[in-house]
Design an enzyme around this catalytic site. Structure first.
Site, PDB file in Angstrom:
ATOM      1  N   SER A  64       0.806  -1.238   0.000  1.00  0.00           N
ATOM      2  CA  SER A  64       0.000   0.000   0.000  1.00  0.00           C
ATOM      3  C   SER A  64       0.827   1.270   0.000  1.00  0.00           C
ATOM      4  O   SER A  64       0.269   2.360  -0.200  1.00  0.00           O
ATOM      5  CB  SER A  64      -0.909   0.028   1.224  1.00  0.00           C
ATOM      6  OG  SER A  64      -2.058  -0.715   0.958  1.00  0.00           O
ATOM      7  N   LYS A  67       0.444   3.515  -2.887  1.00  0.00           N
ATOM      8  CA  LYS A  67      -0.780   4.307  -3.140  1.00  0.00           C
ATOM      9  C   LYS A  67      -0.536   5.816  -3.246  1.00  0.00           C
ATOM     10  O   LYS A  67      -1.012   6.450  -4.193  1.00  0.00           O
ATOM     11  CB  LYS A  67      -1.835   4.000  -2.066  1.00  0.00           C
ATOM     12  CG  LYS A  67      -2.418   2.588  -2.179  1.00  0.00           C
ATOM     13  CD  LYS A  67      -3.299   2.267  -0.978  1.00  0.00           C
ATOM     14  CE  LYS A  67      -3.867   0.864  -1.040  1.00  0.00           C
ATOM     15  NZ  LYS A  67      -4.556   0.495   0.215  1.00  0.00           N
ATOM     16  N   TYR A 191      -3.415  -3.196 -10.202  1.00  0.00           N
ATOM     17  CA  TYR A 191      -3.212  -2.698  -8.829  1.00  0.00           C
ATOM     18  C   TYR A 191      -2.364  -3.678  -8.003  1.00  0.00           C
ATOM     19  O   TYR A 191      -1.460  -3.268  -7.261  1.00  0.00           O
ATOM     20  CB  TYR A 191      -4.583  -2.448  -8.182  1.00  0.00           C
ATOM     21  CG  TYR A 191      -4.528  -2.351  -6.681  1.00  0.00           C
ATOM     22  CD1 TYR A 191      -4.055  -1.188  -6.063  1.00  0.00           C
ATOM     23  CD2 TYR A 191      -4.917  -3.423  -5.875  1.00  0.00           C
ATOM     24  CE1 TYR A 191      -3.981  -1.112  -4.682  1.00  0.00           C
ATOM     25  CE2 TYR A 191      -4.843  -3.354  -4.498  1.00  0.00           C
ATOM     26  CZ  TYR A 191      -4.373  -2.202  -3.909  1.00  0.00           C
ATOM     27  OH  TYR A 191      -4.283  -2.115  -2.537  1.00  0.00           O
ATOM     28  N   TYR A 243      -5.014   4.646   7.835  1.00  0.00           N
ATOM     29  CA  TYR A 243      -6.340   4.002   7.910  1.00  0.00           C
ATOM     30  C   TYR A 243      -7.077   4.390   9.193  1.00  0.00           C
ATOM     31  O   TYR A 243      -7.135   5.542   9.550  1.00  0.00           O
ATOM     32  CB  TYR A 243      -6.210   2.474   7.820  1.00  0.00           C
ATOM     33  CG  TYR A 243      -5.456   1.982   6.622  1.00  0.00           C
ATOM     34  CD1 TYR A 243      -5.716   2.476   5.352  1.00  0.00           C
ATOM     35  CD2 TYR A 243      -4.472   1.012   6.759  1.00  0.00           C
ATOM     36  CE1 TYR A 243      -5.030   1.997   4.246  1.00  0.00           C
ATOM     37  CE2 TYR A 243      -3.777   0.522   5.656  1.00  0.00           C
ATOM     38  CZ  TYR A 243      -4.066   1.031   4.404  1.00  0.00           C
ATOM     39  OH  TYR A 243      -3.385   0.566   3.328  1.00  0.00           O
ATOM     40  N   VAL A 261       1.254  -3.634   3.970  1.00  0.00           N
ATOM     41  CA  VAL A 261       0.994  -4.875   4.682  1.00  0.00           C
ATOM     42  C   VAL A 261       2.225  -5.804   4.732  1.00  0.00           C
ATOM     43  O   VAL A 261       2.276  -6.727   5.541  1.00  0.00           O
ATOM     44  CB  VAL A 261      -0.250  -5.552   4.058  1.00  0.00           C
ATOM     45  CG1 VAL A 261       0.105  -6.225   2.737  1.00  0.00           C
ATOM     46  CG2 VAL A 261      -0.917  -6.503   5.004  1.00  0.00           C
TER      47      VAL A 261
END
Ligand code: GLU
Length: 420
Positions: A64, A67, A191, A243, A261
Protein backbone atom coordinates in the site's frame (compact mmCIF):
# COMPACT_ATOMS: atom_id res chain seq x y z
CA UNK A 1 34.38 13.15 12.93
CA UNK A 2 32.12 10.21 12.19
CA UNK A 3 28.48 11.33 12.10
CA UNK A 4 26.54 10.15 15.17
CA UNK A 5 23.32 9.88 13.13
CA UNK A 6 23.83 6.25 11.87
CA UNK A 7 24.67 5.19 15.46
CA UNK A 8 21.54 6.88 16.74
CA UNK A 9 19.38 5.19 14.06
CA UNK A 10 21.02 1.80 14.74
CA UNK A 11 20.16 2.28 18.40
CA UNK A 12 16.52 2.97 17.47
CA UNK A 13 16.47 -0.33 15.51
CA UNK A 14 18.20 -2.30 18.28
CA UNK A 15 15.83 -1.09 20.97
CA UNK A 16 12.82 -2.64 19.30
CA UNK A 17 14.46 -5.97 18.45
CA UNK A 18 13.18 -7.58 21.65
CA UNK A 19 9.56 -6.88 20.66
CA UNK A 20 8.14 -10.01 19.01
CA UNK A 21 4.49 -8.99 19.18
CA UNK A 22 2.22 -8.73 16.15
CA UNK A 23 1.51 -11.17 13.33
CA UNK A 24 2.75 -11.63 9.80
CA UNK A 25 0.20 -10.89 7.08
CA UNK A 26 -0.97 -14.26 5.83
CA UNK A 27 -3.64 -13.45 3.24
CA UNK A 28 -0.85 -13.31 0.65
CA UNK A 29 0.80 -16.71 1.33
CA UNK A 30 4.48 -15.76 0.64
CA UNK A 31 4.22 -12.86 3.10
CA UNK A 32 3.60 -15.40 5.86
CA UNK A 33 6.91 -17.10 5.06
CA UNK A 34 9.27 -14.16 5.52
CA UNK A 35 11.84 -13.96 8.32
CA UNK A 36 9.76 -12.16 11.00
CA UNK A 37 12.59 -10.51 12.93
CA UNK A 38 14.22 -8.44 10.20
CA UNK A 39 14.18 -4.71 10.91
CA UNK A 40 15.51 -1.77 8.91
CA UNK A 41 15.35 1.99 9.09
CA UNK A 42 16.41 4.70 6.63
CA UNK A 43 16.29 8.47 6.69
CA UNK A 44 16.86 10.72 3.69
CA UNK A 45 17.40 14.44 4.02
CA UNK A 46 15.85 16.66 1.36
CA UNK A 47 19.35 17.43 0.09
CA UNK A 48 20.00 13.77 -0.63
CA UNK A 49 21.99 12.25 2.24
CA UNK A 50 20.59 8.81 3.08
CA UNK A 51 21.31 7.05 6.37
CA UNK A 52 20.24 3.39 6.28
CA UNK A 53 20.70 0.91 9.14
CA UNK A 54 19.65 -2.62 10.18
CA UNK A 55 18.63 -5.01 7.39
CA UNK A 56 18.68 -2.10 4.99
CA UNK A 57 19.56 -3.99 1.78
CA UNK A 58 16.63 -6.33 2.06
CA UNK A 59 14.01 -5.98 -0.69
CA UNK A 60 10.33 -6.36 0.10
CA UNK A 61 7.13 -5.54 -1.76
CA UNK A 62 5.90 -1.97 -1.53
CA UNK A 63 2.19 -2.92 -1.12
CA UNK A 64 0.00 0.00 0.00
CA UNK A 65 2.96 2.38 0.20
CA UNK A 66 2.58 2.55 -3.60
CA UNK A 67 -0.78 4.31 -3.14
CA UNK A 68 0.38 7.89 -2.43
CA UNK A 69 2.84 7.76 -5.33
CA UNK A 70 0.38 6.44 -7.90
CA UNK A 71 -2.08 9.01 -6.54
CA UNK A 72 0.57 11.68 -7.22
CA UNK A 73 0.92 10.37 -10.78
CA UNK A 74 -2.86 10.56 -11.33
CA UNK A 75 -2.93 14.12 -9.95
CA UNK A 76 -0.06 15.09 -12.25
CA UNK A 77 -1.80 13.53 -15.27
CA UNK A 78 -5.35 14.79 -14.72
CA UNK A 79 -5.09 17.75 -12.31
CA UNK A 80 -6.22 17.88 -8.69
CA UNK A 81 -9.85 18.90 -9.36
CA UNK A 82 -10.52 16.14 -11.90
CA UNK A 83 -9.13 13.50 -9.55
CA UNK A 84 -11.13 14.90 -6.62
CA UNK A 85 -14.23 14.38 -8.73
CA UNK A 86 -13.48 10.63 -8.73
CA UNK A 87 -11.95 9.97 -5.28
CA UNK A 88 -12.53 11.98 -2.08
CA UNK A 89 -10.04 13.01 0.60
CA UNK A 90 -12.00 12.22 3.74
CA UNK A 91 -10.66 9.73 6.29
CA UNK A 92 -12.93 6.69 6.22
CA UNK A 93 -12.09 5.50 9.74
CA UNK A 94 -12.31 2.01 8.29
CA UNK A 95 -9.87 -0.75 7.43
CA UNK A 96 -7.93 -0.57 4.15
CA UNK A 97 -10.08 -3.14 2.37
CA UNK A 98 -13.54 -1.97 3.41
CA UNK A 99 -16.29 -2.27 0.81
CA UNK A 100 -17.62 1.25 1.19
CA UNK A 101 -18.32 4.36 -0.88
CA UNK A 102 -19.28 7.92 0.11
CA UNK A 103 -23.06 8.16 0.25
CA UNK A 104 -24.46 10.44 -2.46
CA UNK A 105 -21.38 10.88 -4.68
CA UNK A 106 -20.52 7.15 -4.59
CA UNK A 107 -16.86 8.17 -4.64
CA UNK A 108 -14.37 6.12 -2.65
CA UNK A 109 -13.60 8.04 0.56
CA UNK A 110 -9.92 8.53 -0.13
CA UNK A 111 -7.06 7.20 -2.30
CA UNK A 112 -5.31 5.39 0.58
CA UNK A 113 -7.95 2.71 1.04
CA UNK A 114 -8.23 0.02 -1.62
CA UNK A 115 -11.46 1.33 -3.19
CA UNK A 116 -9.72 4.66 -3.83
CA UNK A 117 -6.41 3.11 -4.89
CA UNK A 118 -8.10 0.82 -7.45
CA UNK A 119 -9.92 3.84 -8.89
CA UNK A 120 -6.69 5.84 -9.01
CA UNK A 121 -4.87 2.97 -10.74
CA UNK A 122 -7.58 2.90 -13.42
CA UNK A 123 -7.22 6.66 -13.97
CA UNK A 124 -3.60 6.35 -15.09
CA UNK A 125 -3.46 7.02 -18.83
CA UNK A 126 -7.26 7.26 -19.06
CA UNK A 127 -9.81 4.47 -19.64
CA UNK A 128 -8.62 3.49 -23.10
CA UNK A 129 -5.12 2.49 -22.05
CA UNK A 130 -4.25 -1.23 -22.15
CA UNK A 131 -3.20 -2.97 -18.94
CA UNK A 132 0.51 -3.38 -19.82
CA UNK A 133 1.06 0.21 -20.93
CA UNK A 134 -0.75 1.52 -17.87
CA UNK A 135 1.37 -0.63 -15.59
CA UNK A 136 4.55 0.44 -17.38
CA UNK A 137 3.61 4.06 -16.60
CA UNK A 138 3.01 3.24 -12.95
CA UNK A 139 6.30 1.35 -12.64
CA UNK A 140 8.24 4.16 -14.35
CA UNK A 141 6.70 6.74 -12.00
CA UNK A 142 7.54 4.68 -8.91
CA UNK A 143 11.09 4.41 -10.28
CA UNK A 144 11.34 8.19 -10.72
CA UNK A 145 10.29 8.67 -7.09
CA UNK A 146 12.90 6.10 -5.99
CA UNK A 147 15.59 7.39 -8.33
CA UNK A 148 16.25 3.95 -9.86
CA UNK A 149 14.45 1.35 -11.99
CA UNK A 150 12.25 -0.93 -9.89
CA UNK A 151 11.03 -4.47 -10.56
CA UNK A 152 8.00 -6.58 -9.76
CA UNK A 153 8.16 -9.61 -7.46
CA UNK A 154 6.32 -12.01 -9.76
CA UNK A 155 5.89 -14.69 -7.07
CA UNK A 156 4.12 -12.27 -4.74
CA UNK A 157 2.06 -10.91 -7.62
CA UNK A 158 0.90 -14.41 -8.62
CA UNK A 159 0.13 -15.37 -5.03
CA UNK A 160 -1.89 -12.22 -4.36
CA UNK A 161 -3.77 -12.06 -7.65
CA UNK A 162 -5.11 -15.60 -7.26
CA UNK A 163 -6.48 -14.81 -3.79
CA UNK A 164 -7.57 -11.19 -4.43
CA UNK A 165 -11.26 -11.98 -3.97
CA UNK A 166 -11.93 -8.98 -1.79
CA UNK A 167 -10.19 -6.57 -4.17
CA UNK A 168 -12.26 -8.09 -7.01
CA UNK A 169 -15.39 -7.47 -4.93
CA UNK A 170 -14.33 -3.82 -4.46
CA UNK A 171 -13.50 -3.40 -8.15
CA UNK A 172 -16.88 -4.83 -9.21
CA UNK A 173 -18.59 -2.49 -6.74
CA UNK A 174 -16.71 0.41 -8.39
CA UNK A 175 -17.69 -0.84 -11.86
CA UNK A 176 -21.31 -1.13 -10.76
CA UNK A 177 -21.31 2.58 -9.83
CA UNK A 178 -19.42 3.53 -13.02
CA UNK A 179 -16.55 4.83 -10.88
CA UNK A 180 -14.33 2.70 -13.08
CA UNK A 181 -15.27 1.75 -16.62
CA UNK A 182 -12.47 -0.74 -17.37
CA UNK A 183 -12.76 -4.47 -16.84
CA UNK A 184 -12.55 -4.86 -13.03
CA UNK A 185 -10.28 -7.92 -13.37
CA UNK A 186 -7.77 -5.93 -15.39
CA UNK A 187 -7.79 -3.10 -12.81
CA UNK A 188 -7.20 -5.57 -9.96
CA UNK A 189 -4.31 -7.19 -11.87
CA UNK A 190 -2.70 -3.79 -12.43
CA UNK A 191 -3.21 -2.70 -8.83
CA UNK A 192 -1.88 -5.97 -7.38
CA UNK A 193 1.16 -5.68 -9.65
CA UNK A 194 1.67 -2.13 -8.39
CA UNK A 195 1.65 -3.51 -4.82
CA UNK A 196 4.21 -6.19 -5.77
CA UNK A 197 6.97 -3.75 -6.77
CA UNK A 198 10.17 -4.51 -4.86
CA UNK A 199 11.87 -1.79 -2.79
CA UNK A 200 14.34 -1.31 0.06
CA UNK A 201 14.03 1.12 2.97
CA UNK A 202 16.57 3.32 1.18
CA UNK A 203 14.27 3.51 -1.89
CA UNK A 204 11.28 4.31 0.30
CA UNK A 205 13.13 6.98 2.29
CA UNK A 206 14.06 8.71 -0.98
CA UNK A 207 10.51 8.37 -2.30
CA UNK A 208 9.17 9.97 0.88
CA UNK A 209 11.87 12.65 0.78
CA UNK A 210 10.80 13.51 -2.78
CA UNK A 211 7.33 14.34 -1.45
CA UNK A 212 8.86 16.21 1.50
CA UNK A 213 11.00 18.18 -0.96
CA UNK A 214 8.12 19.64 -2.97
CA UNK A 215 8.23 16.84 -5.58
CA UNK A 216 11.94 17.18 -6.37
CA UNK A 217 14.04 14.00 -6.00
CA UNK A 218 16.81 14.78 -3.50
CA UNK A 219 19.50 12.93 -5.50
CA UNK A 220 18.50 13.00 -9.18
CA UNK A 221 17.14 16.56 -8.90
CA UNK A 222 14.20 15.61 -11.12
CA UNK A 223 10.93 17.46 -10.48
CA UNK A 224 8.91 14.23 -10.34
CA UNK A 225 5.62 15.98 -9.54
CA UNK A 226 4.75 19.62 -8.94
CA UNK A 227 4.98 21.27 -5.55
CA UNK A 228 1.18 21.55 -5.46
CA UNK A 229 0.76 17.81 -6.10
CA UNK A 230 3.35 16.93 -3.43
CA UNK A 231 1.57 19.15 -0.92
CA UNK A 232 -1.80 17.60 -1.72
CA UNK A 233 -0.48 14.05 -1.38
CA UNK A 234 1.19 14.82 1.96
CA UNK A 235 -2.08 16.27 3.26
CA UNK A 236 -3.97 13.13 2.33
CA UNK A 237 -1.25 10.96 3.87
CA UNK A 238 -1.57 12.99 7.09
CA UNK A 239 -5.32 12.46 7.37
CA UNK A 240 -5.84 9.07 5.72
CA UNK A 241 -2.47 7.32 5.41
CA UNK A 242 -2.75 5.20 8.54
CA UNK A 243 -6.34 4.00 7.91
CA UNK A 244 -8.36 3.64 11.09
CA UNK A 245 -5.35 4.67 13.24
CA UNK A 246 -4.81 7.95 11.36
CA UNK A 247 -6.00 10.25 14.17
CA UNK A 248 -3.89 8.56 16.83
CA UNK A 249 -0.86 8.55 14.51
CA UNK A 250 -1.15 12.23 13.57
CA UNK A 251 -1.64 13.42 17.14
CA UNK A 252 1.02 11.27 18.79
CA UNK A 253 3.65 10.92 16.01
CA UNK A 254 2.68 13.80 13.74
CA UNK A 255 4.36 12.74 10.49
CA UNK A 256 2.36 12.29 7.23
CA UNK A 257 2.75 8.57 6.66
CA UNK A 258 1.70 5.46 4.77
CA UNK A 259 2.07 1.84 5.76
CA UNK A 260 2.04 -1.37 3.76
CA UNK A 261 0.99 -4.87 4.68
CA UNK A 262 4.44 -6.38 4.00
CA UNK A 263 5.78 -4.34 6.95
CA UNK A 264 6.98 -1.03 5.51
CA UNK A 265 6.06 2.43 6.75
CA UNK A 266 7.07 5.74 5.19
CA UNK A 267 6.90 9.17 6.77
CA UNK A 268 7.52 12.48 5.04
CA UNK A 269 8.13 15.63 7.03
CA UNK A 270 7.71 18.64 4.70
CA UNK A 271 10.98 20.44 4.02
CA UNK A 272 12.93 18.12 6.30
CA UNK A 273 13.16 14.37 5.75
CA UNK A 274 11.79 11.18 4.30
CA UNK A 275 11.87 8.22 6.68
CA UNK A 276 11.19 4.55 5.99
CA UNK A 277 11.06 1.54 8.27
CA UNK A 278 10.63 -2.15 7.61
CA UNK A 279 9.69 -4.98 9.95
CA UNK A 280 7.01 -7.48 8.97
CA UNK A 281 5.03 -8.22 12.13
CA UNK A 282 1.79 -6.20 12.08
CA UNK A 283 -0.56 -4.80 14.72
CA UNK A 284 -4.35 -5.01 14.54
CA UNK A 285 -4.55 -1.98 12.21
CA UNK A 286 -2.16 -3.69 9.76
CA UNK A 287 0.84 -1.47 10.65
CA UNK A 288 4.31 -2.79 11.41
CA UNK A 289 4.64 -3.06 15.21
CA UNK A 290 8.34 -2.22 15.30
CA UNK A 291 7.87 0.41 12.59
CA UNK A 292 5.32 2.26 14.74
CA UNK A 293 7.68 2.06 17.73
CA UNK A 294 10.60 3.41 15.68
CA UNK A 295 8.56 6.29 14.25
CA UNK A 296 7.30 7.12 17.73
CA UNK A 297 10.86 7.35 19.01
CA UNK A 298 12.13 9.39 16.05
CA UNK A 299 9.27 11.84 16.41
CA UNK A 300 9.95 12.23 20.15
CA UNK A 301 13.76 12.41 20.01
CA UNK A 302 14.06 14.56 16.92
CA UNK A 303 11.09 16.91 17.39
CA UNK A 304 9.70 15.64 14.09
CA UNK A 305 6.03 16.30 14.87
CA UNK A 306 4.32 18.31 12.11
CA UNK A 307 2.58 20.49 14.67
CA UNK A 308 5.78 21.22 16.61
CA UNK A 309 5.88 25.00 16.97
CA UNK A 310 9.04 26.38 15.37
CA UNK A 311 10.95 29.20 17.05
CA UNK A 312 9.94 32.47 15.37
CA UNK A 313 12.55 33.43 12.79
CA UNK A 314 14.02 36.90 13.05
CA UNK A 315 13.14 38.28 9.67
CA UNK A 316 14.78 41.72 9.67
CA UNK A 317 17.39 44.04 11.16
CA UNK A 318 17.19 47.80 10.52
CA UNK A 319 19.62 50.64 10.96
CA UNK A 320 21.32 53.69 9.56
CA UNK A 321 23.89 53.22 6.78
CA UNK A 322 25.38 56.60 5.76
CA UNK A 323 22.59 58.69 4.29
CA UNK A 324 20.35 55.66 3.83
CA UNK A 325 18.16 53.65 6.16
CA UNK A 326 18.99 50.00 5.63
CA UNK A 327 16.63 47.07 6.15
CA UNK A 328 18.31 43.69 6.03
CA UNK A 329 15.78 40.90 5.53
CA UNK A 330 16.68 37.34 6.51
CA UNK A 331 15.68 33.71 6.01
CA UNK A 332 12.59 32.61 4.16
CA UNK A 333 10.15 35.43 3.51
CA UNK A 334 6.64 34.02 3.81
CA UNK A 335 3.45 35.69 5.04
CA UNK A 336 4.48 35.69 8.69
CA UNK A 337 8.00 36.99 8.01
CA UNK A 338 6.70 39.73 5.72
CA UNK A 339 3.99 40.73 8.18
CA UNK A 340 6.73 41.48 10.72
CA UNK A 341 8.62 43.50 8.13
CA UNK A 342 5.52 45.52 7.20
CA UNK A 343 4.75 46.12 10.87
CA UNK A 344 8.25 47.50 11.37
CA UNK A 345 7.88 49.81 8.34
CA UNK A 346 4.68 51.08 9.91
CA UNK A 347 5.51 51.31 13.62
CA UNK A 348 9.18 52.20 13.37
CA UNK A 349 9.48 54.27 10.18
CA UNK A 350 12.85 54.85 8.48
CA UNK A 351 14.71 57.93 9.67
CA UNK A 352 16.16 58.75 6.23
CA UNK A 353 14.29 59.26 2.98
CA UNK A 354 16.66 56.98 1.14
CA UNK A 355 15.92 53.34 1.90
CA UNK A 356 17.95 50.28 0.98
CA UNK A 357 16.23 46.92 1.29
CA UNK A 358 18.94 44.27 1.36
CA UNK A 359 17.91 40.73 0.39
CA UNK A 360 21.43 39.22 0.51
CA UNK A 361 20.58 37.03 3.51
CA UNK A 362 17.20 35.92 2.23
CA UNK A 363 17.24 32.39 0.80
CA UNK A 364 13.66 32.27 -0.47
CA UNK A 365 10.77 34.65 -1.05
CA UNK A 366 7.39 32.90 -1.28
CA UNK A 367 4.86 34.27 -3.75
CA UNK A 368 2.85 35.94 -0.97
CA UNK A 369 6.05 37.50 0.43
CA UNK A 370 6.93 38.95 -2.99
CA UNK A 371 3.47 40.47 -3.41
CA UNK A 372 3.61 41.97 0.09
CA UNK A 373 7.10 43.38 -0.48
CA UNK A 374 6.06 44.96 -3.80
CA UNK A 375 3.12 46.62 -2.12
CA UNK A 376 5.21 47.81 0.83
CA UNK A 377 7.76 49.36 -1.55
CA UNK A 378 4.99 51.00 -3.57
CA UNK A 379 3.62 52.60 -0.42
CA UNK A 380 7.08 53.75 0.74
CA UNK A 381 7.63 55.42 -2.66
CA UNK A 382 4.21 57.07 -2.56
CA UNK A 383 5.14 58.35 0.93
CA UNK A 384 8.04 60.19 -0.75
CA UNK A 385 10.88 57.74 -0.02
CA UNK A 386 13.55 56.73 -2.47
CA UNK A 387 13.84 52.92 -2.42
CA UNK A 388 16.61 50.70 -3.74
CA UNK A 389 16.60 46.91 -3.46
CA UNK A 390 19.84 45.02 -3.16
CA UNK A 391 19.07 41.54 -4.49
CA UNK A 392 22.20 39.57 -5.54
CA UNK A 393 20.30 36.28 -6.07
CA UNK A 394 17.52 37.85 -8.13
CA UNK A 395 14.83 36.67 -5.68
CA UNK A 396 12.63 39.71 -6.16
CA UNK A 397 13.84 40.68 -9.64
CA UNK A 398 16.87 40.75 -11.91
CA UNK A 399 18.99 43.94 -11.70
CA UNK A 400 17.42 46.96 -13.38
CA UNK A 401 14.38 49.15 -13.00
CA UNK A 402 11.24 47.30 -11.98
CA UNK A 403 7.63 48.27 -11.56
CA UNK A 404 6.11 47.57 -8.14
CA UNK A 405 2.60 48.83 -8.83
CA UNK A 406 0.87 52.06 -9.81
CA UNK A 407 0.48 55.52 -8.42
CA UNK A 408 -3.31 55.99 -8.33
CA UNK A 409 -3.13 59.83 -8.29
CA UNK A 410 -0.66 60.36 -11.09
CA UNK A 411 -1.90 57.27 -12.91
CA UNK A 412 1.58 56.07 -13.64
CA UNK A 413 3.71 53.07 -12.69
CA UNK A 414 5.85 53.18 -9.55
CA UNK A 415 9.39 52.12 -10.43
CA UNK A 416 12.42 51.33 -8.30
CA UNK A 417 16.03 50.26 -8.84
CA UNK A 418 17.17 46.69 -8.16
CA UNK A 419 20.93 46.11 -7.88
CA UNK A 420 22.93 42.91 -7.50
N1 GLU B 1 -1.90 -5.62 -1.67
C1 GLU B 1 -2.58 -5.23 -0.52
C2 GLU B 1 -4.07 -5.27 -0.74
O1 GLU B 1 -4.64 -4.52 -1.48
C3 GLU B 1 -2.13 -3.90 -0.02
C4 GLU B 1 -2.68 -3.67 1.33
C5 GLU B 1 -1.75 -2.94 2.25
O2 GLU B 1 -0.55 -2.91 2.03
O3 GLU B 1 -2.26 -2.40 3.27
O4 GLU B 1 -4.73 -6.09 -0.18
Amino acid sequence: MRSPIPDYLADVVDRCRSDHSGRLADYIPPLAEVEPDVTALALSTVDGTVYAVGDADLEFTIQSISKPFVYALALAEHGIDAVLGRVGVEPSGEAFNELSLESGSARPYNPMINAGALTIHALIGGPELDEETRFARVLAALGRFAGRDLEVDEAIYEAEVTTAHRNHAIAYMLRNHDIITDDPRSVVRGYVRQCAVRVTVRDLALMAATLAHGGVHPVTGEQVVSRAVARHVLSVMATCGMYDAAGDWLSSIGIPAKSGVSGGIIGALPGQTGVASFSPRLDDHGHSVRGVTMFRQLSRDMGMHLMEVPAPARSMVAGSDGDAWRYELQGSINFVGMERVLRTFDEDPPVHDRIVIDLTRVHEIRKVGRRMLHEAIRRLVLDGREVEVHDPDGLLAEPGTIEVGRDPDRREPVRIEVTD
